[in-house]
Design an enzyme around this catalytic site. Structure first.
Site, PDB file in Angstrom:
ATOM      1  N   LYS A   1      44.603  45.751  29.851  1.00  8.16           N
ATOM      2  CA  LYS A   1      45.282  46.997  29.084  1.00  8.16           C
ATOM      3  C   LYS A   1      45.539  46.350  27.804  1.00  8.16           C
ATOM      4  CE  LYS A   1      48.052  50.175  27.677  1.00  8.16           C
ATOM      5  NZ  LYS A   1      48.330  49.594  26.155  1.00  8.16           N
TER       6      LYS A   1
ATOM      7  N   ALA B   1      46.354  46.887  23.621  1.00 11.57           N
ATOM      8  CA  ALA B   1      47.144  47.513  22.754  1.00 11.57           C
ATOM      9  C   ALA B   1      46.610  48.922  22.446  1.00 11.57           C
ATOM     10  CB  ALA B   1      47.665  46.974  21.503  1.00 11.57           C
TER      11      ALA B   1
ATOM     12  N   GLU C   1      53.914  35.313  26.706  1.00 12.92           N
ATOM     13  CA  GLU C   1      53.839  34.636  25.298  1.00 12.92           C
ATOM     14  C   GLU C   1      54.676  35.903  24.511  1.00 12.92           C
ATOM     15  OE1 GLU C   1      53.422  34.579  21.474  1.00 12.92           O
ATOM     16  OE2 GLU C   1      51.285  34.977  21.791  1.00 12.92           O
TER      17      GLU C   1
ATOM     18  N   ARG D   1      49.273  34.962   6.846  1.00 10.02           N
ATOM     19  CA  ARG D   1      48.077  35.075   8.023  1.00 10.02           C
ATOM     20  C   ARG D   1      48.441  36.594   8.567  1.00 10.02           C
ATOM     21  NH1 ARG D   1      47.197  31.703  13.667  1.00 10.02           N
ATOM     22  NH2 ARG D   1      45.169  32.372  13.975  1.00 10.02           N
TER      23      ARG D   1
ATOM     24  N   CYS E   1      52.967  36.349  15.806  1.00 10.75           N
ATOM     25  CA  CYS E   1      54.297  35.621  16.527  1.00 10.75           C
ATOM     26  C   CYS E   1      54.543  34.424  15.934  1.00 10.75           C
ATOM     27  CB  CYS E   1      53.956  35.766  17.874  1.00 10.75           C
ATOM     28  SG  CYS E   1      52.392  34.869  18.413  1.00 10.75           S
TER      29      CYS E   1
ATOM     30  N   GLU F   1      62.721  38.790  14.521  1.00 13.44           N
ATOM     31  CA  GLU F   1      61.096  38.521  14.073  1.00 13.44           C
ATOM     32  C   GLU F   1      60.606  39.784  13.065  1.00 13.44           C
ATOM     33  OE1 GLU F   1      57.112  37.476  16.565  1.00 13.44           O
ATOM     34  OE2 GLU F   1      58.428  39.114  17.499  1.00 13.44           O
TER      35      GLU F   1
END
Length: 487
Positions: A180, A182, A256, A284, A290, A386
């Protein structure tokens, strides 16, 4: 020419080796984040399509697991060669649907291809052990077997590399898959599926489901007892939901998840090297990573000079559509741009000083300028969330213990970066920082040959390295009656 390339990519669902439309006939629009315009329409899968994809994977599992390691290794090597040969095609698709500059997209293609090569090499190295039982009463034999049909859920920020990082070890281990991708970036996944399909991958081994509803796919599959593994890269809240779903059928899980990487610069650091590393670690993919550096902790004696240099470097970057000669492209979509700006506004409202940036571009597309903040309050959301954007809050520290305390003051523990010329300190901090990966005097940690993953709320398991294939294997143990010694 670019439009012709996009138009040539299959836009259906890959199920049991065939491209087919969604049963409902619905479609999902794919947007170019540099313009806000629709690039393509792909099939929008529903429950019946999801069921068909898993059925195909289940039906193919036994025969696929029985193939030889050499066969799977050579298939992965062929896939590596094919992706490298089509680097410009993949890079262009990544740039168009994700927004990253072509130069950076080419780097992703090379990185993504490396997983195909690496796990092709790991395929023939899977082994077990055979030894005498300590009490001398028999032998211990262990072997590794594929865990079975897998659900692989990939994010939008690295649409090729995050896919090959999951698909390659699954192929190497002998597992079938339902992928699946995104909903923001499905075209790269469809292009890779077309390449793998053309190399002779058996029917049903790789099934690709594009859908506007991730929950439709995940909940449908996770409630089916035939699914034996889920691998997810994405946000921590979604990861928690998937782990709850996995508990019902005890589905093997690799997660992750989110990150909030600290970037530590000590007084003895090579400042040129530290600023170079900061630009790479922060910018980057325009901060949409992440492992992006989110919090910059700099020794007070060099904090002003470091900040001045960082501002100068970031202000010199060129922004624009990824297909043009630029250093950074747009953010993924309007929602992501708004999230980044909300964090910046909250920081400034709380007392932070804006050194550069801080206002979204008003033109077409979802652009946000590099932003540097100083005097950031300790409780500011920009230090605890984040960011996933080009925002760098700089905070001074005085002692090593203070720096470590600030770095570890997060629910996340994915990556960290540290810059120091003191080897003893570097090794000491590798042990003290509560993260899965540390960049020592460098702003990049990703490598196909290294284990990628985190601790705490940043996830479970590892991808890449010799550790990566183990996530797709079950250990089997046989107790063999064979008394040792003389009769």
């Amino acid at each position: 020419m670019t439009d012709d390339l996009i138009a040539a990519i299959p836009t259906g669902l890959l199920i049991d080796g065939e491209w087919r439309p969604a049963v409902s006939g619905r479609h999902l629009g794919v947007e170019d984040p540099a313009t806000g315009k629709t690039l393509a329409q792909v099939a929008d899968a529903g429950a019946e399509d999801v069921d068909a994809a898993l059925a195909a994977a289940v039906d193919a599992q036994a025969d696929w697991a029985a193939t030889t390691p050499r066969f799977r290794a050579e298939l992965l090597r062929s896939a590596y060669d094919a992706v490298v040969a089509n680097r410009e095609k993949f890079a262009t698709v990544i740039s168009r649907e994700m927004g990253k500059p072509l130069a950076e997209a080419r780097t992703e293609v090379d990185y993504g291809a490396d997983f195909l090569r690496w796990f092709g090499e790991e395929t023939t190295r899977v082994g077990g052990r055979y030894q005498a039982a300590p009490d001398g009463n028999g032998r211990i034999l262990t072997t590794a077997a594929p865990v079975g049909p897998c659900l692989l859920i990939t994010p939008w920020n690295f649409p090729l590399a995050m896919l090959t990082r999951k698909v390659a070890p699954a192929i190497a281990a002998g597992c079938t898959m339902v992928v699946k991708p995104a909903s923001l970036t499905p075209l790269t996944a469809l292009l890779l599926a077309e390449v793998l399909n053309g190399l002779g991958l058996p029917r049903g081994v790789l099934n690709v489901i594009t859908s506007s509803s991730a929950s439709t796919v995940s909940q449908r599959l996770m409630h089916d007892r035939r699914l034996r593994k889920v691998s997810f890269t994405g946000s921590t809240p979604v990861g928690r939901t998937l782990l709850r779903l996995a508990s019902d059928n005890i589905v093997r899980s690799s997660m992750e998840l989110g990150g909030n990487a600290p970037f530590l610069v000590f007084a003895d650091a090579d400042l040129d090297r530290a600023v170079d590393g900061a630009v790479v670690a922060k910018m980057r993919n325009n901060g949409q990573s992440c492992v992006a550096a989110n919090r910059f902790y700099v020794h007070r004696s060099i904090a002003v000079e470091f900040t001045d240099r960082l501002v100068t470097r970031l202000e010199a970057l060129r922004f624009g559509p990824g297909t043009e000669p630029v250093d950074a492209g747009p953010l993924a979509d309007e929602a992501q741009r708004d999230t980044v700006h909300t964090l910046v506004r909250a920081a400034v409202a709380g007392g932070a000083a804006l050194r550069t940036g801080g206002e979204p571009d008003t033109g077409p597309g979802y652009f946000y300028p590099p932003t540097v903040l100083t005097s950031v309050p300790p409780d500011s959301p920009v230090l605890h969330n984040e960011i996933f954007g080009p925002v760098a809050p700089v905070v001074p520290f005085d002692t090593e213990d203070e720096a470590v305390s600030l770095a570890n003051e997060s629910e996340f523990g994915l990556a960290a970066y540290l810059f120091t010329e003191n080897l003893d300190r570097a090794l000491r901090l590798v042990d003290r920082l509560q993260v899965g990966m540390v960049g020592v005097n460098q702003g990049v940690v990703s490598n196909a040959a290294a284990p990628f993953g985190g601790v705490k709320a940043s996830g479970l398991g590892r991808e890449g390295g010799s550790e990566g294939i183990r996530e797709y294997l079950d250990v089997r143990y046989a107790a063999i009656s064979s008394p040792l010694g003389r009769p």
